[in-house]
Design an enzyme around this catalytic site. Structure first.
Site, PDB file in Angstrom:
ATOM      1  CE1 TYR A  78      18.712  38.839  36.674  1.00  0.00           C
ATOM      2  CE2 TYR A  78      18.888  40.161  39.114  1.00  0.00           C
ATOM      3  CZ  TYR A  78      18.178  38.902  38.179  1.00  0.00           C
ATOM      4  OH  TYR A  78      17.336  38.212  39.014  1.00  0.00           O
TER       5      TYR A  78
ATOM      6  CE  LYS B   7      18.046  24.089  35.631  1.00  0.00           C
ATOM      7  NZ  LYS B   7      17.691  22.854  36.186  1.00  0.00           N
TER       8      LYS B   7
ATOM      9  CG  ASP C  80      16.446  39.010  42.319  1.00  0.00           C
ATOM     10  OD1 ASP C  80      16.231  39.189  43.202  1.00  0.00           O
ATOM     11  OD2 ASP C  80      16.144  39.415  41.226  1.00  0.00           O
TER      12      ASP C  80
END
Ligand code: NAD
Length: 352
Positions: A137, A187, A243
């Site tokens: 972000y 991940k 988020d």
């Protein structure tokens, strides 16, 4: 030690719900110094600025900030700089709040409010710890450019080990205050940034021998949250995965009026607010659910002031009023007793 709390009622139902939370904090008689200031649309109306200098000064001085909510259609027509949301982003940035804590608790009495089967979610009690100031972000470079004759969009996922370590510590500490289980979500099978995330979390673990650390890939975590959410205690993850997963987790409970949140800096100074907005559709009617804000006050006691027992007292009082069958309109069901904002506050005070 002085214990200063800045109260920012904000807009819409904000003043009604913070009033009840303030009554609860006062009833505990823990010697808090409380001040009230303007944020959001109310601040724009009074000063032209959604995060006025006077509020900034008080926010810096305070140990904790209790916020209602900001925003409403009245201010949506203003230039972006004067929108209430600008005040919210402003205070979060000004106070360096990098750790967002969102519990998702489903009280057995409200199990029917969830879209999942009651036997899957009843008694759910998890906490999502999300990093708030880094990740894709905010990473540079980013943009949309023309490359080789076509539009090309790109963002950068990035974390320093310092950033990972500081959110990791918040999560381990939080797990210590709860069920002592921490699941780190990444991940690492495809993203190097999150391989580093996993490595740093693993390196931290020996400092918290009382907390059991596990790892899970983000796609599996999304699935497990709806398949068997009660397997989790605390989840910690980066900004983007957090988020998505925190919204997923909060919706497991089905009742937005019940969900508190905390955003912390490195010294556990925090901004505490309900997860819901200013609900302009019901503002001023005395029917809003104050419990998310009262539960945010409980988080304030726990995380900024380390007053675990007082925090639990407040949470137990909330459980008690639910068990008594009291419900605001948003969580009302047949066979329960509908009450307004103030009556709900009165009941929590009585239960305390
Ligand atoms: P909202 O959360 O305010 O309302 C969504 C729905 O939930 C509405 O029907 C509302 O009546 C209901 N609701 C919310 N809180 C409730 C409570 N405590 N008790 C009973 N019912 C409740 O979301 P929205 O309608 O999308 O946004 C309204 C305004 O709030 C907008 O201006 C938005 O920008 C702002 N907002 C602020 C924050 C914040 O201050 N952190 C967060 C989200 C939205």
């Amino acid at each position: 030690m002085t214990k200063k709390i800045l109260v920012l009622p904000g807009d819409g139902i904000g003043p009604e719900i913070t009033e009840e939370a303030v009554r609860v904090l006062k009833a505990l008689e823990l010697g808090f110094e409380m001040e009230t200031a303007l944020l959001g649309g109310a601040a724009v109306d009074a000063t032209g600025d959604p995060y006025p200098a006077a509020t900034q000064e008080l926010a810096k001085e305070a140990d904790a900030v209790l916020l209602g909510a900001v925003g409403g259609p009245k201010w949506d027509v203003l230039p972006r700089e004067q929108r209430p949301e600008k005040g919210l982003l402003g205070i979060r940035k000004h106070l360096n709040l990098f750790a967002n804590l969102r519990p998702a608790i489903l009280y057995p009495e409200l199990a029917d409010a969830s879209t999942l089967k009651p036997e899957v979610v009843s008694g759910l009690d998890i906490l999502i710890v999300r990093e708030l100031t880094g990740d894709i972000y905010f990473g540079q470079p980013r943009g949309i450019e023309i490359r080789d004759g076509e539009r090309f969009g790109f963002n950068t996922m990035r974390y320093t080990e310092t950033e990972i370590r500081r959110i990791g510590r918040v999560a381990f500490e939080a797990a210590r205050k709860r069920g002592k289980k921490l699941c780190s979500v990444d991940k690492m099978n495809v993203l190097e940034t999150t391989q580093l995330w996993r490595d740093v979390m693993t390196e931290l673990a020996p400092e918290y021998p009382d907390v059991e650390l596990t790892h899970m890939l983000a796609d599996n975590a999304a699935m497990q949250l709806v398949r068997a959410p009660r397997q989790f205690d605390v989840l910690v993850t980066g900004n983007m995965f957090g988020d998505i997963l925190s919204d997923e987790a909060s919706m497991l409970t089905g009742s937005i009026g019940m969900l508190p949140s905390a955003s912390l800096d490195e010294n556990n100074k925090g901004l505490y607010e309900p997860s819901h907005g200013s609900a302009p559709d019901i503002a001023g009617q005395g029917i809003a659910n104050p419990l998310a804000t009262i539960l945010s006050a409980a988080m304030l006691l726990r995380y900024t002031f380390n007053l675990e027992e007082a925090a639990r007292r407040v949470e137990e009082a909330v459980k008690k009023v639910l068990a008594q069958g009291l419900r605001t309109a948003d969580i009302f069901a047949a066979g329960t007793q509908k009450v307004g904002t103030k009556e709900m506050g009165d009941a929590v005070l009585a239960a305390l």
